[in-house]
Each structure stands twice: as structure tokens, then as C-alpha cells.
Write a protein that holds these residues in place. Structure first.
Motif, PDB file in Angstrom:
ATOM      1  N   THR A  64      42.092  27.988  42.274  1.00  0.00           N
ATOM      2  CA  THR A  64      42.239  26.738  41.513  1.00  0.00           C
ATOM      3  C   THR A  64      41.874  25.510  42.335  1.00  0.00           C
ATOM      4  O   THR A  64      42.181  24.392  41.925  1.00  0.00           O
ATOM      5  CB  THR A  64      43.690  26.591  40.999  1.00  0.00           C
ATOM      6  N   ASN A  65      41.224  25.715  43.471  1.00  0.00           N
ATOM      7  CA  ASN A  65      40.873  24.575  44.334  1.00  0.00           C
ATOM      8  C   ASN A  65      39.369  24.379  44.418  1.00  0.00           C
ATOM      9  O   ASN A  65      38.826  24.040  45.467  1.00  0.00           O
ATOM     10  CB  ASN A  65      41.459  24.759  45.734  1.00  0.00           C
ATOM     11  N   GLY A  66      38.665  24.606  43.284  1.00  0.00           N
ATOM     12  CA  GLY A  66      37.230  24.354  43.264  1.00  0.00           C
ATOM     13  C   GLY A  66      36.915  22.880  43.422  1.00  0.00           C
ATOM     14  O   GLY A  66      37.818  22.019  43.444  1.00  0.00           O
ATOM     15  N   LEU A  67      35.625  22.565  43.523  1.00  0.00           N
ATOM     16  CA  LEU A  67      35.224  21.177  43.731  1.00  0.00           C
ATOM     17  C   LEU A  67      35.522  20.297  42.519  1.00  0.00           C
ATOM     18  O   LEU A  67      35.582  19.080  42.636  1.00  0.00           O
ATOM     19  CB  LEU A  67      33.731  21.098  44.072  1.00  0.00           C
ATOM     20  N   ALA A  68      35.690  20.906  41.345  1.00  0.00           N
ATOM     21  CA  ALA A  68      36.078  20.198  40.124  1.00  0.00           C
ATOM     22  C   ALA A  68      35.078  19.123  39.722  1.00  0.00           C
ATOM     23  O   ALA A  68      35.456  18.137  39.091  1.00  0.00           O
ATOM     24  CB  ALA A  68      37.482  19.603  40.255  1.00  0.00           C
ATOM     25  N   LEU A  69      33.808  19.316  40.064  1.00  0.00           N
ATOM     26  CA  LEU A  69      32.791  18.457  39.476  1.00  0.00           C
ATOM     27  C   LEU A  69      32.758  18.669  37.966  1.00  0.00           C
ATOM     28  O   LEU A  69      32.485  17.740  37.205  1.00  0.00           O
ATOM     29  CB  LEU A  69      31.431  18.751  40.093  1.00  0.00           C
ATOM     30  N   LEU A  70      33.027  19.894  37.553  1.00  0.00           N
ATOM     31  CA  LEU A  70      33.151  20.240  36.136  1.00  0.00           C
ATOM     32  C   LEU A  70      34.622  20.504  35.842  1.00  0.00           C
ATOM     33  O   LEU A  70      35.236  21.348  36.497  1.00  0.00           O
ATOM     34  CB  LEU A  70      32.316  21.482  35.817  1.00  0.00           C
ATOM     35  N   PRO A  71      35.210  19.809  34.868  1.00  0.00           N
ATOM     36  CA  PRO A  71      36.658  19.880  34.644  1.00  0.00           C
ATOM     37  C   PRO A  71      37.084  21.067  33.771  1.00  0.00           C
ATOM     38  O   PRO A  71      37.828  20.915  32.800  1.00  0.00           O
ATOM     39  CB  PRO A  71      36.951  18.550  33.944  1.00  0.00           C
ATOM     40  N   TYR A  72      36.606  22.247  34.134  1.00  0.00           N
ATOM     41  CA  TYR A  72      36.899  23.465  33.379  1.00  0.00           C
ATOM     42  C   TYR A  72      37.164  24.596  34.368  1.00  0.00           C
ATOM     43  O   TYR A  72      36.906  24.471  35.566  1.00  0.00           O
ATOM     44  CB  TYR A  72      35.707  23.876  32.498  1.00  0.00           C
ATOM     45  N   GLY A  73      37.683  25.715  33.841  1.00  0.00           N
ATOM     46  CA  GLY A  73      37.659  26.949  34.590  1.00  0.00           C
ATOM     47  C   GLY A  73      36.317  27.634  34.405  1.00  0.00           C
ATOM     48  O   GLY A  73      35.512  27.242  33.554  1.00  0.00           O
ATOM     49  N   ASN A  74      36.083  28.687  35.195  1.00  0.00           N
ATOM     50  CA  ASN A  74      34.815  29.413  35.116  1.00  0.00           C
ATOM     51  C   ASN A  74      35.063  30.905  35.277  1.00  0.00           C
ATOM     52  O   ASN A  74      35.792  31.328  36.174  1.00  0.00           O
ATOM     53  CB  ASN A  74      33.865  28.925  36.209  1.00  0.00           C
ATOM     54  N   GLY A  75      34.435  31.684  34.405  1.00  0.00           N
ATOM     55  CA  GLY A  75      34.486  33.132  34.499  1.00  0.00           C
ATOM     56  C   GLY A  75      33.090  33.694  34.655  1.00  0.00           C
ATOM     57  O   GLY A  75      32.215  33.425  33.830  1.00  0.00           O
ATOM     58  N   VAL A  76      32.860  34.454  35.717  1.00  0.00           N
ATOM     59  CA  VAL A  76      31.546  35.040  35.982  1.00  0.00           C
ATOM     60  C   VAL A  76      31.603  36.554  35.771  1.00  0.00           C
ATOM     61  O   VAL A  76      32.680  37.141  35.678  1.00  0.00           O
ATOM     62  CB  VAL A  76      31.071  34.703  37.420  1.00  0.00           C
ATOM     63  N   HIS A  77      30.428  37.168  35.679  1.00  0.00           N
ATOM     64  CA  HIS A  77      30.319  38.630  35.483  1.00  0.00           C
ATOM     65  C   HIS A  77      31.211  39.075  34.321  1.00  0.00           C
ATOM     66  O   HIS A  77      31.896  40.095  34.394  1.00  0.00           O
ATOM     67  CB  HIS A  77      30.681  39.371  36.765  1.00  0.00           C
ATOM     68  N   TYR A  78      31.158  38.329  33.251  1.00  0.00           N
ATOM     69  CA  TYR A  78      32.127  38.465  32.179  1.00  0.00           C
ATOM     70  C   TYR A  78      31.982  39.781  31.425  1.00  0.00           C
ATOM     71  O   TYR A  78      32.948  40.290  30.865  1.00  0.00           O
ATOM     72  CB  TYR A  78      31.960  37.280  31.227  1.00  0.00           C
ATOM     73  N   ASP A  79      30.772  40.333  31.425  1.00  0.00           N
ATOM     74  CA  ASP A  79      30.537  41.566  30.681  1.00  0.00           C
ATOM     75  C   ASP A  79      30.409  42.793  31.569  1.00  0.00           C
ATOM     76  O   ASP A  79      30.436  43.918  31.072  1.00  0.00           O
ATOM     77  CB  ASP A  79      29.270  41.448  29.830  1.00  0.00           C
ATOM     78  N   SER A  80      30.272  42.616  32.876  1.00  0.00           N
ATOM     79  CA  SER A  80      29.940  43.752  33.736  1.00  0.00           C
ATOM     80  C   SER A  80      31.109  44.247  34.575  1.00  0.00           C
ATOM     81  O   SER A  80      31.034  45.333  35.154  1.00  0.00           O
ATOM     82  CB  SER A  80      28.781  43.383  34.674  1.00  0.00           C
ATOM     83  N   GLU A  81      32.193  43.482  34.642  1.00  0.00           N
ATOM     84  CA  GLU A  81      33.384  43.900  35.396  1.00  0.00           C
ATOM     85  C   GLU A  81      34.566  43.876  34.439  1.00  0.00           C
ATOM     86  O   GLU A  81      34.968  42.820  33.952  1.00  0.00           O
ATOM     87  CB  GLU A  81      33.612  42.985  36.601  1.00  0.00           C
ATOM     88  N   ALA A  82      35.124  45.046  34.187  1.00  0.00           N
ATOM     89  CA  ALA A  82      36.067  45.216  33.077  1.00  0.00           C
ATOM     90  C   ALA A  82      37.290  44.313  33.174  1.00  0.00           C
ATOM     91  O   ALA A  82      37.854  43.922  32.141  1.00  0.00           O
ATOM     92  CB  ALA A  82      36.511  46.680  33.006  1.00  0.00           C
ATOM     93  N   ARG A  83      37.727  43.964  34.372  1.00  0.00           N
ATOM     94  CA  ARG A  83      38.954  43.180  34.501  1.00  0.00           C
ATOM     95  C   ARG A  83      38.735  41.673  34.331  1.00  0.00           C
ATOM     96  O   ARG A  83      39.704  40.907  34.255  1.00  0.00           O
ATOM     97  CB  ARG A  83      39.600  43.450  35.864  1.00  0.00           C
ATOM     98  N   ARG A  84      37.477  41.233  34.313  1.00  0.00           N
ATOM     99  CA  ARG A  84      37.223  39.784  34.280  1.00  0.00           C
ATOM    100  C   ARG A  84      37.729  39.136  32.988  1.00  0.00           C
ATOM    101  O   ARG A  84      38.443  38.134  33.027  1.00  0.00           O
ATOM    102  CB  ARG A  84      35.720  39.516  34.442  1.00  0.00           C
TER     103      ARG A  84
END
Length: 243
Positions: free
Chosen positions: A157-177
Motif C-alpha cells: 500500500t506504499n506505491g508512488l500514488a501518482l494514480l489514486p487507485y489500487g492495481n491488479g496485475v496478471h489478473y487472468d494467469s495467476e489463480a489467486r490474484r
């Protein structure tokens, strides 16, 4: 030649196997260059491999990818010490900054040691396109979920926050994401969260979503949000196919 406004391309892709080399740049990296508006010369691209410890072997493979793509490519290495005297000056002179994947938690810690948070904000505001894959996507947001701490995904939760959102990557390829993102949004750890399947990127001008783009047909981007009744919704953004 900076973009005409602050621009970010946050992705879960950008690479493909080459015909003569192991790695070539795929459509998402080329789209980051296109967003910069550069013309009449070779695009200037600076790659950061902080999230995986600046491995020189992969930097060399990406230099081959850049040669094939026609880019004038450099690297900012922070291990074992910065390889540039004037980091901000160098980054400000680029068309695109591309951040590789790896450990987003380690990446953010190392960037903080070198006081790069305000540098990236100023470079972004000057119109240099910020882009990257996986950890190099999450870093631009408030946070996301990561395997930086071990196999069980946890929040960062300590990203640079240039974008005021959360982010989810590899959303379809890793089952737990997907379930982890939904749980983190449900309990308020993450706010509204933008997610990408592998091969997909989201383009932002300032903090506004412009569009989703993909180098792989059939993939999607998503907005995950908590509703007033505590439920979590997921809205698909249909990407535009590149190339």
C-alpha cells in the motif's frame, strides 16, 4: 519531446519471444513510445530493473530488443550504486521510462533509499511517459497485491500514488490474484482497483483512464470497486487491440 500531458501506461505485458533473440518488445512497449509523440529520431527509452536487482544479463537481452525496435535505450541501475550522476536529469531527457517486473516491495524500498518518489512525480509532470510491467505497473498506483513477501499474496500500500487507485496485475494467469484483489477491496485495504489480464495495459492522462489496450486478443481490463452495501463489483473495460 515530452507527451503533451502526464501519461502512464500500466501493463501486464510488453515482451515476446524473438526470432533471433530470446526477447523482443511487444506492442505495449511500442505503444508507450507512440504515446510520447516522438518522431524524426530514435525514441529514448530508459529501463529500470530495480525490482529484480538490476540483473545485467536481462539488461543485455533488452538491449538486443531495443536494437531490433530501433530505440536509443539506456538503463538506470541502482545496484550496487547508481550508474548515473544526475538521475533526474537523465530521466527527464527520456521519451519513455519502462520499469521491469519483480518484487514491487523491494523496488519501492530501494527507490525510497534514493529519494526517487519526488523525482518520478516531476518527470511524470514534465510529460515523460511512465510505463512498465507487473511490479513496474503497481508502483505507479497506491498499491496492489504482491508475492514480494512469499507465495501467499499480500497487500502493498506504499506505491508512488501518482494514480489514486489500487492495481491488479496478471489478473487472468495467476489463480489467486482475482480473489485476493476482491478481498482487499472488500475490507478497504485497497480502494477502487484497476486490473489487467496478461498482455493488457491501461493508458492514463493525468489520473483519468483514457483506454485499455492489448497485444493479445480476448484479454480484458477491469475496475473492481466496493459498493455502499459492502459488496464488490467488477466491471470489464474492453481493450483496443494493438498491431
Amino acid at each position: 519531446m515530452p507527451a503533451d500531458q502526464p501519461t502512464i501506461l500500466a501493463t501486464s505485458g510488453g515482451y515476446r519471444y524473438g526470432e533471433r533473440t530470446r526477447v523482443e518488445y511487444d506492442h505495449l512497449v511500442h505503444h508507450a513510445v507512440a504515446l510520447s509523440g516522438v518522431s524524426g529520431r530514435r525514441p529514448k527509452v530508459c529501463v529500470l530493473g530495480t525490482a529484480s536487482g538490476d540483473p545485467r544479463w536481462f539488461a543485455s537481452e533488452l538491449d538486443e530488443a531495443a536494437r531490433i525496435a530501433g530505440f536509443e535505450q539506456t538503463h538506470l541501475h541502482l545496484f550496487p550504486m547508481p550508474n548515473l550522476d544526475d538521475i533526474e536529469g537523465h530521466l527527464s531527457a527520456q521519451d519513455v521510462i519502462w520499469v521491469n517486473g519483480g518484487s514491487v516491495a523491494n523496488l519501492l524500498a530501494v527507490w525510497d533509499v534514493h529519494d526517487l518518489r519526488p523525482v518520478f512525480r516531476r518527470v511524470w509532470e514534465r510529460g515523460v511517459v511512465l510505463a512498465g510491467v507487473s511490479a513496474g505497473s503497481i508502483c505507479w498506483y497506491q498499491g496492489g497485491c504482491t508475492d514480494s513477501f512469499g507465495p501467499q499474496l499480500r497487500a502493498v500500500t506504499n506505491g508512488l500514488a501518482l494514480l489514486p487507485y489500487g492495481n491488479g496485475v496478471h489478473y487472468d494467469s495467476e489463480a489467486r490474484r482475482r480473489p485476493t484483489i476482491h478481498a482487499l477491496v472488500a475490507d478497504g485495504t485497497l480502494g477502487v482497483t484497476h486490473c489487467t489480464d496478461d498482455g493488457v495495459g491501461i493508458v492514463y492522462h493525468g489520473i483519468q483512464v483514457v483506454e485499455a489496450v492489448t497485444e493479445t486478443p480476448g484479454k480484458g481490463a477491469y475496475v473492481v470497486a466496493r459498493q455502499p452495501d459492502g459488496s464488490v463489483t467488477e466491471e470489464r473495460i474492453e481493450p483496443r487491440l494493438l498491431g
